[in-house]
Design an enzyme around this catalytic site. Structure first.
Site, PDB file in Angstrom:
ATOM      1  N   SER A  51       0.827  -1.209   0.000  1.00 21.55           N
ATOM      2  CA  SER A  51       0.000   0.000   0.000  1.00 21.55           C
ATOM      3  C   SER A  51       0.857   1.253   0.000  1.00 21.55           C
ATOM      4  O   SER A  51       0.570   2.226  -0.717  1.00 21.55           O
ATOM      5  CB  SER A  51      -0.930  -0.001   1.214  1.00 21.55           C
ATOM      6  OG  SER A  51      -1.811  -1.098   1.169  1.00 21.55           O
ATOM      7  N   ARG A  56       1.406   3.834  -3.408  1.00 23.31           N
ATOM      8  CA  ARG A  56       1.059   5.251  -3.220  1.00 23.31           C
ATOM      9  C   ARG A  56       2.285   6.133  -3.429  1.00 23.31           C
ATOM     10  O   ARG A  56       2.217   7.187  -4.060  1.00 23.31           O
ATOM     11  CB  ARG A  56       0.477   5.469  -1.820  1.00 23.31           C
ATOM     12  CG  ARG A  56      -0.970   5.027  -1.665  1.00 23.31           C
ATOM     13  CD  ARG A  56      -1.385   4.965  -0.197  1.00 23.31           C
ATOM     14  NE  ARG A  56      -2.816   4.708  -0.042  1.00 23.31           N
ATOM     15  CZ  ARG A  56      -3.392   3.521  -0.181  1.00 23.31           C
ATOM     16  NH1 ARG A  56      -2.637   2.462  -0.504  1.00 23.31           N
ATOM     17  NH2 ARG A  56      -4.696   3.367  -0.023  1.00 23.31           N
ATOM     18  N   ARG A  98     -14.133  -6.414 -11.164  1.00 22.57           N
ATOM     19  CA  ARG A  98     -13.959  -5.571  -9.978  1.00 22.57           C
ATOM     20  C   ARG A  98     -14.456  -4.154 -10.268  1.00 22.57           C
ATOM     21  O   ARG A  98     -14.211  -3.602 -11.342  1.00 22.57           O
ATOM     22  CB  ARG A  98     -12.502  -5.564  -9.548  1.00 22.57           C
ATOM     23  CG  ARG A  98     -12.004  -6.962  -9.195  1.00 22.57           C
ATOM     24  CD  ARG A  98     -10.605  -6.944  -8.646  1.00 22.57           C
ATOM     25  NE  ARG A  98     -10.555  -6.308  -7.321  1.00 22.57           N
ATOM     26  CZ  ARG A  98      -9.426  -6.142  -6.633  1.00 22.57           C
ATOM     27  NH1 ARG A  98      -8.266  -6.553  -7.141  1.00 22.57           N
ATOM     28  NH2 ARG A  98      -9.452  -5.571  -5.448  1.00 22.57           N
ATOM     29  N   SER A 152     -15.259   0.459  -2.282  1.00 22.73           N
ATOM     30  CA  SER A 152     -13.810   0.441  -2.077  1.00 22.73           C
ATOM     31  C   SER A 152     -13.318   1.817  -1.671  1.00 22.73           C
ATOM     32  O   SER A 152     -13.580   2.808  -2.356  1.00 22.73           O
ATOM     33  CB  SER A 152     -13.080   0.007  -3.355  1.00 22.73           C
ATOM     34  OG  SER A 152     -11.684   0.100  -3.187  1.00 22.73           O
ATOM     35  N   GLU A 194      -8.870  -6.583   4.939  1.00 22.63           N
ATOM     36  CA  GLU A 194      -7.869  -7.452   4.330  1.00 22.63           C
ATOM     37  C   GLU A 194      -7.325  -8.488   5.312  1.00 22.63           C
ATOM     38  O   GLU A 194      -6.719  -9.479   4.905  1.00 22.63           O
ATOM     39  CB  GLU A 194      -6.720  -6.623   3.774  1.00 22.63           C
ATOM     40  CG  GLU A 194      -5.918  -5.880   4.831  1.00 22.63           C
ATOM     41  CD  GLU A 194      -5.050  -4.790   4.228  1.00 22.63           C
ATOM     42  OE1 GLU A 194      -3.859  -4.763   4.546  1.00 22.63           O
ATOM     43  OE2 GLU A 194      -5.574  -3.969   3.443  1.00 22.63           O
ATOM     44  N   ARG A 223      -4.253 -13.836  -0.228  1.00 22.16           N
ATOM     45  CA  ARG A 223      -4.620 -13.991   1.179  1.00 22.16           C
ATOM     46  C   ARG A 223      -5.361 -15.306   1.439  1.00 22.16           C
ATOM     47  O   ARG A 223      -5.361 -15.809   2.565  1.00 22.16           O
ATOM     48  CB  ARG A 223      -5.421 -12.785   1.665  1.00 22.16           C
ATOM     49  CG  ARG A 223      -4.631 -11.489   1.511  1.00 22.16           C
ATOM     50  CD  ARG A 223      -4.972 -10.446   2.525  1.00 22.16           C
ATOM     51  NE  ARG A 223      -4.367  -9.170   2.170  1.00 22.16           N
ATOM     52  CZ  ARG A 223      -3.112  -8.826   2.449  1.00 22.16           C
ATOM     53  NH1 ARG A 223      -2.333  -9.674   3.102  1.00 22.16           N
ATOM     54  NH2 ARG A 223      -2.641  -7.641   2.086  1.00 22.16           N
ATOM     55  N   LYS A 249       1.866 -11.897  -5.492  1.00 21.37           N
ATOM     56  CA  LYS A 249       1.159 -10.620  -5.701  1.00 21.37           C
ATOM     57  C   LYS A 249       1.661  -9.563  -4.729  1.00 21.37           C
ATOM     58  O   LYS A 249       1.863  -8.403  -5.122  1.00 21.37           O
ATOM     59  CB  LYS A 249      -0.349 -10.841  -5.532  1.00 21.37           C
ATOM     60  CG  LYS A 249      -1.200  -9.585  -5.629  1.00 21.37           C
ATOM     61  CD  LYS A 249      -2.665  -9.945  -5.432  1.00 21.37           C
ATOM     62  CE  LYS A 249      -3.539  -8.708  -5.317  1.00 21.37           C
ATOM     63  NZ  LYS A 249      -3.636  -7.945  -6.570  1.00 21.37           N
TER      64      LYS A 249
END
Length: 446
Positions: free
Chosen positions: A31, A35, A140, A186, A334, A406, A431
């Site tokens: 994350s 960013r 998605r 989201s 998550e 996950r 990933k």
């Protein structure tokens, strides 16, 4: 990935013969890395990104920015820090902003950050930018970003799908201004607009108008990272209007950023201590962070462990018993797969709520967790917004991942306590967590 990290379609999940006692170095946060790449690409001067995560999602982001003209040079740096300061040696990426251009085609894979963060960037390019990805990426939701960008003056072709594939016809600038969106599917819809907003002519005012926003820590992460590069941001957390974020137009500074370890990716290793009644230390756990994974300290302690934060990192110790938990995970969705895996091994039922949005992630995580745990003998039922888990004796079998990293780590957690679990496509962990199978077996001393 290295050759030794290539694993067969079915990976026998290692079974723990006793209490785990290990120290683990978790790679950088996905994350934060993605960013930081976007902000550095939009800056007015070069910047450095140290200890970035090198994984499929981050390499897709870097590849996309390079295609649009951004320079990203990869180096290995040595530490020159003073005694007692953090060691920042290791891989470093120098990001050199440039005029963005098309025509180019961007492969988003199945990375939510890439498919949502880059269309606003593409509006600033001179020429069309086409976005495509894995088959699952077509399912998605992207409507929040697409509709908002159109309202702010962008021209986008998506065939009316509100999803990939799509083409953003960049005009070199975007007017910006106020926009209303429903980001309940989201939080990335909000972050996507905020990250590029300093480069919009009027900045942006994003007003969320739907039901409760999930994953608020990720929006707080976006805001803090924007402020760190010089952006002016008003947000609800600092006295602004509820569900309204304002970013003023401004130049962004090039920074020298060291990426924190990915705390969500630390979850399976902490879970190993809980499941085996052992002890695991995750190096360099930050004292203060916006990462949702920091909630693991409280959540896993409630499930039967204890933790201590030291200058070396976070040490988590299992008690030998696992308790069920009733938890609203809306801000940390998550973490749900890993918590569900631990809950399936507990001594009492668990209810996990606030995570209906997980049906729109890499896979429908609620349906996938229910099916896979139940096929090993568990008793999991879906609720409107989560899972109810009644622990049952589990048996070995194939644990399918649905190309979801996950799901793979959740299966590995169960495999610690249940002999004969085989993970289908454990390679999907690349990933966000390259070399997970090797890290896992090394943790167990294998």
């Amino acid at each position: 990935m290295t050759e030794r990290s290539v694993h067969p379609a079915l990976w026998p999940a290692p079974h723990a013969s006793g209490a785990v006692d290990a120290t683990v170095t978790v790679p950088g946060s996905k994350s934060v890395t993605n960013r930081a790449l976007v902000l550095a690409a939009l800056a007015s001067e070069p910047g450095w990104l140290r200890r970035p995560l090198r994984s499929r999602d981050t390499l897709l982001m870097a590849q996309a920015l390079r295609a649009m003209g951004v320079g990203i040079e990869e180096t290995v740096s040595s530490s020159s820090a003073a005694a007692g300061a953090p060691d920042v040696s290791g891989e470093a990426w120098r990001v050199i902003p440039a005029g963005l251009h098309g025509p180019v085609t961007v492969d988003v894979g199945n990375a939510g950050t890439v498919m949502r963060f880059l269309p606003p960037v593409a509006t600033l390019a001179d020429g069309p930018v086409h976005f495509d990805g894995d088959p699952r990426s077509y399912e998605r939701p992207l409507h929040g970003v697409i509709d908002a960008l159109r309202a702010l003056g962008a021209r986008i072709e998506d065939g009316g799908r509100g999803a990939l594939p799509l083409t953003v016809h960049g005009a070199g600038a975007l007017e910006g201004g106020p926009v209303r969106i429903d980001a309940s599917a989201s939080s990335q819809f909000v972050s996507a607009l905020l990250l590029s907003a300093p480069r919009f002519n009027q900045g942006v005012e994003v007003r969320h108008v739907g039901s409760a926003l999930p994953s608020m820590p990720h929006i707080r992460m976006t805001v803090e990272m924007l402020r760190a590069v010089g952006a002016q941001v008003d947000e609800p957390e600092t006295g602004g209007e509820p569900d309204v974020w304002r970013v003023a137009p401004s130049a962004l500074l090039g920074r020298d950023l060291t990426v924190e370890p990915d705390l969500s990716n630390a979850q399976p290793f902490l879970a190993a201590a809980l499941v085996t009644g052992g002890r695991v230390t995750v190096r360099d756990w930050p004292e203060r962070t916006t990462q949702p994974g920091d909630a693991l300290r409280e959540l896993f302690t409630a499930m039967g462990g204890s933790c201590e934060l030291t200058p070396q990192g976070l040490t988590f110790t299992g008690s030998g018993r696992i308790h069920g938990i009733d938890a609203d995970l809306s801000e940390v969705g998550e973490l749900t797969p890993g918590i569900a895996a631990v809950a399936a091994l507990a001594d009492s039922p668990s209810t996990l709520s606030g995570v209906a949005h997980l049906r729109l992630h890499e896979t429908d995580r609620l349906a996938a967790l229910t099916k896979e745990i139940n096929e090993l003998g568990g008793d999991v039922t879906e609720t409107a917004d989560g899972l109810h888990i009644r622990p049952r004796p589990l048996r070995g079998g194939v644990f399918h991942t649905y190309d979801d990293h996950r799901m793979a780590t959740a299966g590995a957690i169960i495999g610690l306590a249940v002999p004969g679990v085989e993970i289908e496509n454990v390679g999907t962990t690349a990933k966000t967590l390259p070399d997970f199978p090797d890290m896992w077996t090394e943790m167990l001393g294998a």
